[in-house]
Each structure stands twice: as structure tokens, then as C-alpha cells.
Design an enzyme around this catalytic site. Structure first.
Site, short mmCIF file in Angstrom:
data_model
loop_
_atom_site.label_atom_id
_atom_site.label_comp_id
_atom_site.label_asym_id
_atom_site.label_seq_id
_atom_site.Cartn_x
_atom_site.Cartn_y
_atom_site.Cartn_z
N ASP A 3 26.04 26.93 47.37
CA ASP A 3 26.59 28.03 46.59
C ASP A 3 28.07 27.69 46.34
O ASP A 3 28.90 27.81 47.23
CB ASP A 3 26.43 29.32 47.40
CG ASP A 3 27.21 30.50 46.82
OD1 ASP A 3 28.01 30.30 45.89
OD2 ASP A 3 27.04 31.62 47.35
N LYS A 36 33.69 33.30 37.43
CA LYS A 36 34.67 33.04 38.49
C LYS A 36 35.48 31.79 38.20
O LYS A 36 36.27 31.34 39.02
CB LYS A 36 33.96 32.93 39.83
CG LYS A 36 33.43 34.28 40.31
CD LYS A 36 32.82 34.24 41.68
CE LYS A 36 32.37 35.64 42.06
NZ LYS A 36 31.64 35.66 43.32
N HIS A 41 27.32 35.04 51.25
CA HIS A 41 27.30 36.16 50.31
C HIS A 41 25.86 36.69 50.23
O HIS A 41 24.92 35.91 50.36
CB HIS A 41 27.75 35.61 48.95
CG HIS A 41 28.00 36.62 47.88
ND1 HIS A 41 26.98 37.24 47.20
CD2 HIS A 41 29.15 37.10 47.36
CE1 HIS A 41 27.52 38.05 46.30
NE2 HIS A 41 28.83 37.99 46.38
N GLN A 77 32.67 29.97 44.71
CA GLN A 77 34.11 30.07 44.95
C GLN A 77 34.84 28.74 44.80
O GLN A 77 36.06 28.70 44.89
CB GLN A 77 34.39 30.65 46.35
CG GLN A 77 34.04 32.10 46.52
CD GLN A 77 34.86 33.05 45.64
OE1 GLN A 77 35.93 32.69 45.15
NE2 GLN A 77 34.37 34.24 45.43
N CYS A 118 30.26 41.87 49.88
CA CYS A 118 28.88 41.33 49.80
C CYS A 118 28.56 40.39 50.94
O CYS A 118 27.77 39.44 50.79
CB CYS A 118 28.60 40.63 48.47
SG CYS A 118 28.85 41.65 47.03
C1 LIG Z 1 30.48 35.87 43.61
C2 LIG Z 1 29.68 35.08 44.56
C3 LIG Z 1 28.30 35.00 44.45
C4 LIG Z 1 27.53 35.75 43.40
O1 LIG Z 1 27.92 35.41 42.13
P1 LIG Z 1 27.41 36.29 40.88
O2 LIG Z 1 28.25 35.82 39.77
O3 LIG Z 1 27.64 37.73 41.24
O4 LIG Z 1 25.96 35.98 40.70
C5 LIG Z 1 27.62 34.22 45.36
N1 LIG Z 1 28.27 33.56 46.34
C6 LIG Z 1 29.60 33.60 46.47
C7 LIG Z 1 30.26 32.82 47.56
C8 LIG Z 1 30.36 34.38 45.60
O5 LIG Z 1 31.68 34.43 45.76
#
Ligand SMILES: *Cc1c(COP(=O)(O)O)cnc(C)c1O
Length: 398
Positions: free
Chosen positions: A191, A217, A113, A194, A355
């Protein structure tokens, strides 16, 4: 499940298939935020009157709940941020920015992302370091075979990798990746934006160095995120933002910073959001995780089978280990046109590059249409989606 989410009461025909962008909020989360403002509102860590003590206790209780959620050793290893994006920027500036020297490298993957790409890219540019990229195979899995060589031949100061790709749905083998990186003395930033809602994350079992995710999320409010970091690393890192809350002693000449975690939480945080995030963690704790995972896998398989029957439709991301995210293209249809036609039928999907523009460039696609599933989705939603996509095809044929 839908009964816990007021939005489906207000829009009974809504087919919400965009949970990878943000999940809907259960009533207990909405109520928790409201309750805080009605009954507990005061700033935290400042005043001694009872209301302020209550607000501080509620805020710190969420930190402890988050610690338990991740099985972190200590609550001070939990930093509240605005989201995954801010967590990555914090580590990029305060960790990578401090340690990178000319010729060093950071390692990411081709499926990241933008939030887990641009912060590292920019710090590399500033420090004359190199940003190296683990390639992705055609099926949407990581090319794991390249990692040892990339780590061996370069001075990699940090590996930053997503647990689940928000575009392909691929679940990356982060445990193996972390072990590999550690063999070369390279710390790892995961990260987990998800995965936090659906997978068990045990930071001690993973031995991960940093891990980030976003409340919104995982059924919580927007504007709240988490950065987990090993205390021995966080201790060595300087603050990245300055102001109130993060100090112990200030003169015009000099400041002594507060210890962890306050050192990284400058200014008034999103107190109500953090407190409501607590309710989101409770909601998740109340779910039968295995059942939910089974259901979402069943929905994914059902949708995959049904969509695969549609002529001209290609599913992007064919990894065996996959979360409830389904990207596809449809003949010559522009992804935005697919999303527009579906939206007229109250079906919410996302269209575009999600993104992850470099990933789509690599796959040679202008974008995809993406349906993503969460606990409130049903087979009926998949039926509506498939019917909607067939309608797109019919309209395009005209
Ligand atoms: C949504 C997402 C982000 C960014 O999250 P934010 O809440 O917009 O800061 C980063 N990495 C992944 C894999 C995402 O799905």
C-alpha cells in the site's frame, strides 16, 4: 511552491496540514481536467471518430506514464481503479479470494489503514482463513523480528503492508520485508498511498508483486487509483467486475474476457481524472525530489522540536525513518477539540483514528491530532501550528 496551487490564492492565510488525507491540486492538474472536457471528451476504447481516438490516446498515454513512473516492465501491468481502496479490494477478491483455502493465512501489520485491512479480513472470514498481524513496537516501528516465524509457521498466501503509515509516519523497510516474504514463497501487496508522492518506487528493483496508490494523495484528481501487478500474476486472476470494456466476445451463454489491462477495467473509467493524473505525474517529475525530501524532513524535525517543548504534548510515532506525518496527543485535550480550535485559526489538521482504529486500540489511545506536510508547506506554517497548539493549552487551562 504555493504559487502553483490556486487554493492558496483564494485563501492566503490557509495553513493546510492535512496532505496525508488528500493533497492540494496544482493548476496544471486542474487545467488538464478542464482541457479534456473542453477539447477531447469522448468515451475510450469504443469508437473510431477522431475525438474518441484522441481520448483513448490520452488515457493510454497516462498508463504508459504510470508504467515509467513505477519502472514497470509493461503498460498492461498498470490497472486504473478508483483508488488504493479499490486496488486492495480487487486483489483481495480476485487473488486472495481465489487462492485461500480453509486454514490458510493472510499477513498484515498492526499499523494498516482500514483499506489495507478490511478487504483481507473479510476474504479470510469468507474462506475460513486466518488474518495474522505483525505487531508494532512502542516507538511506532514494525516488530520485524516476528515476521520470519509468522511466515514459517503458517501457510501465508499474501503479505499486505503499507510503505508509510498514515498515522505514525513510519517508513517501513519494504524492500527487506519483500525479500523475507519471497524466501517463503509469499507474494507481497504494498500500500503505497502515502509514499507515491514523495518516494521513488521501482517495482522491478523492489520485486514487489502488487502495489497500489491513489492519485488524490499525489496532487492528482480524486476517483483515480493505480494497481500495479506482475503480469504473470494478473494473467492468472479472474475479472472481479463485469460489464462493458472488459470483454472480447459475448453471447447469452458465455463471455471471452479481454486481455490485460482491460480485463480489470469494467465500465467507463474516470477518463478525465486519469488524463489529469498525467499532469500530476508531470508535476512530480518536475520536482527536485531530493530537495523536497530534505525540506519536508527539515519541516518535520522543526515541528517535532517545537511541539516537544509544549508541556503535556506527546508525539505518537518516534521511528527514525519517518515521513512528513506528525501525530500527537495533548494532555487531556480531545483530538477533536484541538482540531476545532486550530480550525478557527485557519489551520487544517486531522483528528481521530485516521482509519487505523485497531492501531489506536493497540496504542491505547482514543485518537490523535495529526499534522501532515507536503511541498507547499513552509516554516511559517509550523510556527502557526505551534502557536495554535499553545492557544489550545491556554483555552483548556481557563
Ligand atoms: C489514504 C490511504 C488509503 C486509502 O486511500 P483511498 O484513496 O481512500 O482509497 C490506504 N492506505 C493508506 C496508507 C492511506 O493513507
Amino acid at each position: 511552491m504555493r504559487q502553483f496551487f490556486p487554493i492558496f490564492e483564494h485563501y492566503p492565510d490557509l495553513v493546510y496540514l492535512d496532505s496525508a488525507a488528500t493533497t492540494q491540486k496544482p493548476r496544471i492538474v486542474i487545467e488538464a481536467e478542464r482541457y479534456f472536457y473542453e477539447w477531447q471528451n469522448a468515451n475510450v476504447h469504443r469508437s473510431i471518430y477522431p475525438l474518441a481516438a484522441t481520448a483513448t490516446a490520452a488515457y493510454e498515454d497516462t498508463r504508459e506514464k504510470t508504467r515509467a513512473f513505477l519502472n514497470a516492465r509493461e503498460a498492461r501491468e498498470i490497472i486504473f481503479t478508483r483508488g488504493t481502496t479499490e486496488s486492495a479490494n480487487l486483489v483481495a477478491q480476485s487473488y486472495a479470494g481465489e487462492r485461500l483455502e480453509e486454514g490458510d493465512a493472510l499477513l498484515i501489520s498492526a499499523m494498516e489503514h482500514h483499506s489495507n485491512l478490511i478487504p483481507w479480513q473479510q476474504v479470510c472470514l469468507r474462506k475460513k482463513a486466518r488474518l495474522l498481524v505483525i505487531p508494532v513496537n512502542r516507538d511506532g516501528t514494525l516488530d520485524m523480528s516476528r515476521i520470519p516465524e509468522l511466515l514459517r509457521k503458517n501457510r501465508v498466501k499474501l503479505l499486505a503492508i503499507s510503505h508509510i503509515s498514515n498515522t505514525l509516519g513510519t517508513i517501513n523497510p519494504i524492500s527487506d520485508i519483500i525479500a523475507l516474504a519471497h524466501q517463503h514463497g509469499t507474494p507481497v501487496f504494498v500500500d503505497a498511498a502515502q509514499s507515491a508522492a514523495s518516494m521513488r518506487l521501482d517495482v522491478q528493483a523492489l520485486d514487489v508483486d502488487f502495489l497500489a496508490f491513489s492519485s488524490h494523495k499525489m496532487f492528482g484528481p480524486t476517483g483515480v487509483g493505480v494497481l500495479y501487478g506482475k503480469s504473470e500474476l494478473l494473467e492468472t486472476m479472474p475479472p472481479w467486475q463485469y460489464g462493458g470494456e472488459m470483454i472480447r466476445d459475448v453471447t447469452f451463454e458465455h463471455t471471452v474476457f479481454a486481455p490485460l489491462p482491460q480485463k480489470f477495467e469494467a465500465g467507463t473509467p474516470n477518463i478525465a481524472g486519469v488524463v489529469a493524473f498525467s499532469a500530476a505525474l508531470e508535476f512530480i517529475a518536475g520536482l527536485d525530489r531530493e530537495k523536497i525530501t530534505g525540506q519536508s524532513r527539515a519541516l518535520l524535525d522543526y515541528a517535532t522540536d517545537e511541539l516537544n517543548r509544549i508541556p503535556g504534548l506527546t508525539i505518537i510515532g518516534q521511528a527514525r525513518e519517518k515521513a512528513g506525518i506528525l501525530s500527537f496527543t495533548l494532555a487531556d485535550a480531545h483530538p477533536h477539540d484541538i482540531a476545532t480550535i486550530l480550525s478557527e485559526q485557519q489551520i487544517c489538521i486531522r483528528a481521530g483514528h485516521h482509519c487505523t482504529q485497531p492501531l489506536l486500540d493497540f496504542l491505547d489511545l482514543p485518537g490523535t491530532a495529526r499534522a501532515s506536510f507536503s511541498v507547499y508547506n513552509t516554516e511559517a506554517d509550523v510556527v502557526r501550528l505551534v502557536k495554535g497548539v499553545r492557544e489550545v493549552l491556554r483555552l483548556m487551562g481557563d
